[in-house]
Design a protein around this motif. Structure first.
Motif, PDB file in Angstrom:
ATOM      1  N   ILE A  46       0.851  -1.184   0.000  1.00  0.00           N
ATOM      2  CA  ILE A  46       0.000   0.000   0.000  1.00  0.00           C
ATOM      3  C   ILE A  46       0.892   1.241   0.000  1.00  0.00           C
ATOM      4  N   GLU A  88       1.282   5.698  -0.654  1.00  0.00           N
ATOM      5  CA  GLU A  88       0.670   7.020  -0.689  1.00  0.00           C
ATOM      6  C   GLU A  88       1.663   7.985  -1.340  1.00  0.00           C
ATOM      7  N   LEU A 144      -6.736   5.355  -5.957  1.00  0.00           N
ATOM      8  CA  LEU A 144      -7.881   4.966  -5.126  1.00  0.00           C
ATOM      9  C   LEU A 144      -8.238   6.122  -4.198  1.00  0.00           C
ATOM     10  N   MET A 188      -1.603  -1.300  -4.136  1.00  0.00           N
ATOM     11  CA  MET A 188      -2.673  -0.299  -4.036  1.00  0.00           C
ATOM     12  C   MET A 188      -2.078   1.050  -3.682  1.00  0.00           C
ATOM     13  N   SER A 189      -2.660   2.116  -4.226  1.00  0.00           N
ATOM     14  CA  SER A 189      -2.118   3.441  -3.906  1.00  0.00           C
ATOM     15  C   SER A 189      -3.169   4.525  -4.084  1.00  0.00           C
ATOM     16  N   PRO A 216      -7.646   9.777   0.391  1.00  0.00           N
ATOM     17  CA  PRO A 216      -7.673   8.385  -0.086  1.00  0.00           C
ATOM     18  C   PRO A 216      -9.031   7.753   0.169  1.00  0.00           C
ATOM     19  N   LEU A 226      -8.765   2.220   1.966  1.00  0.00           N
ATOM     20  CA  LEU A 226      -7.302   2.180   1.933  1.00  0.00           C
ATOM     21  C   LEU A 226      -6.728   2.571   3.296  1.00  0.00           C
ATOM     22  N   LYS A 237      -4.438   0.148   5.801  1.00  0.00           N
ATOM     23  CA  LYS A 237      -3.130   0.531   6.342  1.00  0.00           C
ATOM     24  C   LYS A 237      -3.088   0.346   7.853  1.00  0.00           C
ATOM     25  N   ASP A 278       2.281  -1.201   4.705  1.00  0.00           N
ATOM     26  CA  ASP A 278       2.199   0.211   4.360  1.00  0.00           C
ATOM     27  C   ASP A 278       3.568   0.685   3.896  1.00  0.00           C
TER      28      ASP A 278
END
Length: 808
Positions: free
Chosen positions: A442, A444, A694, A769-770, A790, A794, A798, A805
């Motif tokens: 995951i 960001e 996302l 996923m991001s 987000p 998501l 996390k 993460d």
């Protein structure tokens, strides 16, 4: 389990070698039967075994993603064919959602009959048929044209849209016949009488609000089996000042009249035509006597009208009565009739993601499952061998977290049904794959450009270690996919220096071939140029089509259009044309020659070949040519052809043709990065799946009111009417406008969460996923970045999986 098989269950003994002098080495028929059954059942999971054991009556099968429901259905079908000695006059009917799915399951059933059961090839031919729901309805309707009232030879199939000419005609008719009601809409919640504002509101109502209301309300009502008069009856129960259901009933009635007058049909007319046939007692009994049972795949995607058709066919003629509408019965009566159906319905209510495009409602299949559970006829397929354990854990967490979050109000997006890995068997062939790396990552990123940089680097590193691995990027919108494909295809663009081609990774952007209007629009652009070659705009449009398809070099087409004569027919004193320019010129001139050398009816097919279309695109072009030829019959001219094509391009979703090929391999080839929408990905899987962008404004997003229509109030009339119709179908009190708008928003959120669940469960070994901190509000303008939150899922993931993460 094997003891439950009927004694009439026959297996061929052709492979048994008989030797009179050595009879102790000859297998008995009973031993052969047991061996065949054990061979089939040895690889079946719970749920699949219940399908294989089916011997009549109803059966609901609720299956998690990757549980092997299609394989289970094919096995059940093959066993039923052998057990009951089915033939062409006593058939098993198998229905599914798409033509490609129908092709796949047909192949699986034949393989089971030939390879697993060793049935002689001629013994099961004609014993089963596989249809899409509309294909099944059409076969019934065409067999009884006098009862179905369907004349395909003189009718055209349409896919209405809000901008369709028919929809616009319905709106104009309603405005002309209901001036006072129209004035009520113009005044909205507040109006000072200013003439400019009046004209603006009239334009918004005519071109946006009322066409959307017509399209959504008619689609919802008609696919649910409601008639215009049913909506008329509902209007007295509705509590809203705008009387939306009255408007919807009027629009619906006009729509039906236009279809009859112009000899047009939509897809619902096919189902209705089949139901008209089955209303006739003798025709109904004939079909019911011919149908042994009905097996339905992807049952969560069926509309009430389609379900009614299947229930009638699955009813034994001996248990038949005049009441063909199950939904009108009391609960105990419905259960009694349900118990007499030879109907197996297989699906996953948690993968119901099509209500954005169709009136299918997951609550209908959930209800079927609940009723079958009361009859002890529910099978649950919870074991799935597709994904590694961490991806299963993440998907199960999302299901539970969303249901408990109340983000979708009283709507419970998911059925409580967890995914479990398959039980370990000695062979190990059905074991779940091991995770690659951490299995779940995951991120960001700072912005969408860093997202692509991180994603591209991860794809390259994974490809180096897994050159035969299968990769996919799943997006919510086609615009996102086009942005990704454009960036990866042009290294250095937007500052993202990722060259996937350097490593032999082909980029396959599915959205480029998935747009409904692409082929008609390309054909129209070329024919407009052929018809008026001296138009700079038409030349430029034609050159752009040819350039986009890589048939001519990429040049400054504006310069060609500005000096059109010099470009197409240069004189001896004109500047020398380079080789690239000459290629563009020669291609254009070859198109112009076609006008004089070919008859008009061959022009579209010629252009399709000139555009170097693949097989499925050629089939779609042929379908388009046939449609145009039918509509201009009696007035075959270039102008008539252009008029029909323009109408199709501007106001219709022209449905492409699916060629019967293994489309799964087309999307999941190794050494290929498939960029595909989440909706389109359903039914597929890849080793490594990437879910970028996302953001909360997209998943779950929210229903929005167009600023230009807010004079009506803070809601969308089309969504309100749709929610009111849905409430009536579920036997609920009709909500007022504010309640209906709230319910529509919750329904939208519920489906978006199910869509994310579907996307997550496409991954086998790694789920990436991001959600970037900076992203566009609308992907029509990806360069306009702003802070975006987000997706709430998501953030929850996390927290639940902190070691996964990888946020920057």
């Amino acid at each position: 389990m094997t003891d439950d098989f009927d004694d009439n269950f026959t297996f061929p003994s052709a492979d048994i070698e008989t030797n009179a002098t050595d009879t102790e080495n000859v297998l008995s028929i009973a031993a052969l039967r047991k061996q065949a059954i054990q061979k089939i059942c040895s690889n079946l999971r719970p749920g699949q075994q219940q399908m294989a054991d089916w011997q009549g009556g109803p059966l609901a099968v609720s299956a998690v993603p990757g549980a092997g429901k299609s394989y289970g259905m094919a096995t059940a079908a093959a066993l039923a064919i052998a057990r009951y000695k089915l033939h062409s006059y006593y058939q098993l009917i198998v229905v599914t959602f798409t033509r490609s799915a129908a092709t796949n399951i047909r192949v699986k059933i034949r393989q089971q009959c030939l390879e697993e059961l060793s049935l002689p090839k001629g013994s099961f031919e004609g014993s089963f048929v596989v249809h899409t729901l509309h294909g099944l309805a059409l076969s019934i309707a065409l067999r009884h044209p006098e009862l179905s009232e369907l004349d395909l030879e003189n009718s055209n199939l349409i896919l209405p849209t809000p901008s369709n000419k028919i929809t616009r005609s319905c709106v104009e008719s309603w405005i002309a016949n209901n001036p006072r009601h129209y004035q009520l809409l113009i005044e909205g919640i507040q109006f000072d009488g200013e003439e400019t504002e009046r004209l603006r509101r009239q334009s918004v109502l005519r071109t946006e609000v009322l066409p959307q209301l017509a399209w959504k309300a008619i689609q919802q009502a008609k696919s649910s089996g409601l008639k215009p008069e049913d909506l008329w009856q509902l209007r007295d129960k509705a509590n809203d000042n705008y009387q939306l259901l009255t408007i919807a009933a009027n629009l619906y009635q006009t729509y039906q009249e236009i279809l009859r007058e112009r000899q047009l049909i939509d897809y619902d007319e096919m189902i209705l035509a089949a139901l008209r046939v089955l209303e006739n007692e003798s025709a109904r009994k004939m079909w019911q006597n011919q149908v042994f049972a009905v097996f339905e795949d992807e049952a969560q995607d069926s509309t009430p009208l389609q379900t009614k058709l299947l229930e009638i066919l699955a009813t034994s003629s001996e248990n038949n009565d005049s009441n063909l509408d199950f939904n009108s019965l009391a609960q105990d009566q419905r259960l009694s009739k349900l118990n007499n159906l030879n109907l197996m319905r297989v699906g996953d209510p948690n993968q119901a993601i099509n209500s954005t495009f169709t009136p299918a409602d997951p609550i209908d299949f959930r209800r079927f499952c609940e009723e079958c559970e009361q009859l002890e006829k529910l099978a649950v397929m919870e074991q799935a061998g597709r994904s590694c354990q961490i991806i299963i854990d993440a998907a199960n967490f999302v299901l539970k977290w969303v249901n408990n979050s109340n983000l979708a109000g009283k709507e419970k997006p998911f059925r409580d049904q967890n995914i479990h890995p398959v039980e370990v068997k000695e062979s190990g062939s059905n074991n779940n794959p091991l995770a690659t790396g951490s299995g779940l990552e995951i991120y960001e990123p700072r912005d969408i450009y860093q997202t692509l940089e991180l994603m591209g680097k991860r794809i390259i590193s994974l490809f180096k270690e897994n050159p035969e691995g299968k990769f996919a990027v799943l997006v919510r919108e086609n615009k996102q996919g086009q942005f990704i494909a454009d960036t990866f295809t042009n290294p250095g663009k937007y500052g993202v220096d990722i060259d996937l081609g350097k490593y032999g990774i082909k980029i396959h952007d599915v959205s480029q071939g998935a747009r409904h209007s692409q082929i008609p629009a390309e054909i129209l652009a070329l024919i407009q140029f052929i018809d008026r070659p001296h138009s700079p705009d038409y030349l430029k449009s034609a050159l752009k089509v040819l350039g986009d398809r890589h048939l001519i070099p990429q040049e400054d087409y504006n310069s060609f259009a500005s000096q059109l004569e010099q470009f197409l027919y240069p004189g001896p004193l004109d500047p020398y044309q380079s080789e690239k320019v000459r290629k563009c010129r020669d291609f254009c001139r070859s198109l112009l020659r076609a006008k004089s050398e070919l008859p008009l009816y061959q022009l579209i097919s010629f252009l399709a070949l000139a555009l170097n279309y693949e097989q499925s695109d050629l089939a779609t072009a042929d379908k388009l040519a046939e449609r145009v030829a039918k509509q201009i019959a009696g007035n075959s001219s270039m102008n008539a052809m252009l008029e029909v094509l323009t109408e199709i391009v501007n106001s219709e979703r022209f449905e492409s043709v699916e060629v019967e090929e293994n489309s799964e391999e087309y999307y999941t080839r190794p050494q290929q990065l498939t960029i595909i929408t989440m909706h389109k990905s359903k039914g597929l899987d890849w080793d490594f799946v990437f879910l970028p962008f996302l953001h909360e404004n997209i998943i779950p997003g929210n229903l929005r009111v167009l600023p230009q229509a807010n004079f009506l109030g803070d809601f969308d009339l089309a969504e309100v009417a749709r929610a009111q119709i849905r409430a009536s179908l579920q036997g609920e009190d009709l909500p007022d406008i504010s309640q209906a708008w709230e319910q529509a928003g919750y329904l939208k959120m519920a489906e978006e969460f199910r869509l994310l669940y579907v996307a997550m469960t496409r991954a086998k070994k790694l789920l990436w996923m991001s959600a970037a901190k900076l992203a566009p509000f609308t992907w029509n303008k990806p360069e306009n970045l702003q802070a975006q939150k987000p997706c709430p899922v998501l953030s929850a993931l996390k927290t639940e999986f902190p070691d996964r993460d990888f946020s920057c």
